[in-house]
Design a protein around this motif. Structure first.
Motif, PDB file in Angstrom:
ATOM      1  N   TRP A  22       6.958  74.115 -68.681  1.00  0.00           N
ATOM      2  CA  TRP A  22       7.862  73.830 -67.569  1.00  0.00           C
ATOM      3  C   TRP A  22       7.332  72.650 -66.757  1.00  0.00           C
ATOM      4  CZ3 TRP A  22       8.887  79.358 -65.189  1.00  0.00           C
ATOM      5  CH2 TRP A  22       9.645  80.107 -66.115  1.00  0.00           C
ATOM      6  N   SER A  32      10.981  71.516 -62.356  1.00  0.00           N
ATOM      7  CA  SER A  32      11.821  72.685 -62.658  1.00  0.00           C
ATOM      8  C   SER A  32      11.203  74.004 -62.202  1.00  0.00           C
ATOM      9  CB  SER A  32      12.086  72.755 -64.166  1.00  0.00           C
ATOM     10  OG  SER A  32      10.909  73.112 -64.881  1.00  0.00           O
ATOM     11  N   TRP A  33       9.992  73.964 -61.646  1.00  0.00           N
ATOM     12  CA  TRP A  33       9.293  75.211 -61.321  1.00  0.00           C
ATOM     13  C   TRP A  33      10.101  76.120 -60.406  1.00  0.00           C
ATOM     14  CZ3 TRP A  33       3.694  73.155 -59.999  1.00  0.00           C
ATOM     15  CH2 TRP A  33       3.087  72.750 -61.198  1.00  0.00           C
ATOM     16  N   ARG A  42      13.141  77.786 -62.054  1.00  0.00           N
ATOM     17  CA  ARG A  42      12.833  78.696 -63.151  1.00  0.00           C
ATOM     18  C   ARG A  42      12.079  79.941 -62.682  1.00  0.00           C
ATOM     19  NH1 ARG A  42      11.723  75.376 -68.729  1.00  0.00           N
ATOM     20  NH2 ARG A  42      13.400  73.861 -68.504  1.00  0.00           N
TER      21      ARG A  42
END
Length: 266
Positions: free
Chosen positions: A218, A222-223, A226
């Motif tokens: 990841w 995008s952490w 997600r």
């Protein structure tokens, strides 16, 4: 109340309120200080999106003195033992997120997981926190494996540009995967992206070769999205569940514990 890992408030805390807090497990490296920038980046990104964030640092031990009541003074252990501590959400000093030491509390929760299953331990861990809080549990992979066996949940493995990082990351991946969790590599962008990518590739290739595991990676951008989508929520008790909670895997804790004795690079 006489079972290992439980206190007198455990029964009340097993009743799950609507919209409770959620858990994000994060594997700490052998030298946790190296990943604090990574941890702050994740917490800051979540806070910027309006999420209340609590960092439970299980690499730090709780204090033995009583001061404030915001949850940080004695850390996770006190929050688990004192039923009057509830709805923890933000630090009293106005910081962007609350940080609680939690090494001793995590040991207690592992006893709960051994006695009653992973979902019971998750429910107990999240009970002191307010609805909607995202709890980042920063802990050694060995402890996460013992706390959350068989859940199949995502567990973040920080990857940083350090010589030790590939060994730390692969060791965490192996422990988490063996315990029935789904490890995800999360590299923090640095001033030398090529060197960082080499570490990521080394870990991913080794996991594929030795574990048959195709790891997800990841990117930092995008952490926040997600981890919110994959966070672990509290289980609910039902009359049809012989163990009292969904998602229990008999023997999973022992499997996770045994894996810690295996060589990391095999």
């Amino acid at each position: 109340m006489f079972e290992p890992g439980f206190d007198q408030a455990a029964g009340l805390r097993a009743e799950v309120p609507t919209g409770s807090a959620a858990l994000v497990p994060v594997a700490s490296p052998a030298q946790p200080a190296r990943a604090f920038e990574w941890l702050c980046t994740l917490a800051g990104t979540l806070a910027a999106q309006g999420r209340a964030v609590v960092v439970v640092d299980a690499t730090a031990h709780e204090s033995t003195t009583r001061e404030s009541r915001d949850g940080s003074h004695l850390g996770l252990l006190r929050a688990l033992q004192d039923a009057s501590i509830a709805n923890l959400e933000r630090s009293a000093d106005g910081a962007d997120w609350l940080v609680m030491p939690g090494a001793q509390g995590l040991l207690t929760l592992r006893e709960t997981a051994q006695a009653a299953g992973a979902q019971a331990a998750v429910s107990r861990l999240l009970a002191p926190f307010a609805s909607g809080v995202l709890v980042l549990l920063f802990a050694p992979a060995f402890d996460l494996a013992g706390l959350l066996p068989g859940l199949g949940a995502r567990a973040l493995v920080p990857v940083i540009e350090q010589p030790q990082s590939s060994i730390d990351a692969y060791g965490a991946v192996k422990l988490l995967h063996t315990a029935g969790l789904a490890p995800v590599l999360a590299p923090l962008a640095s001033g030398a992206p090529a060197a960082l990518q080499l570490v990521v590739n080394t870990v991913a290739d080794t996991a594929q070769r030795h574990l048959g595991l195709a790891l997800d990676t990841w990117p930092a951008a995008s952490w926040a999205r997600r981890v919110q989508a994959g966070a672990i929520e509290r289980g609910r008790k039902t009359g049809n569940d012989n163990n009292g909670y969904h998602g229990l895997v008999p023997g999973g804790w022992q499997a996770g514990r045994a894996s810690a004795t295996q060589p990391l690079w095999s």
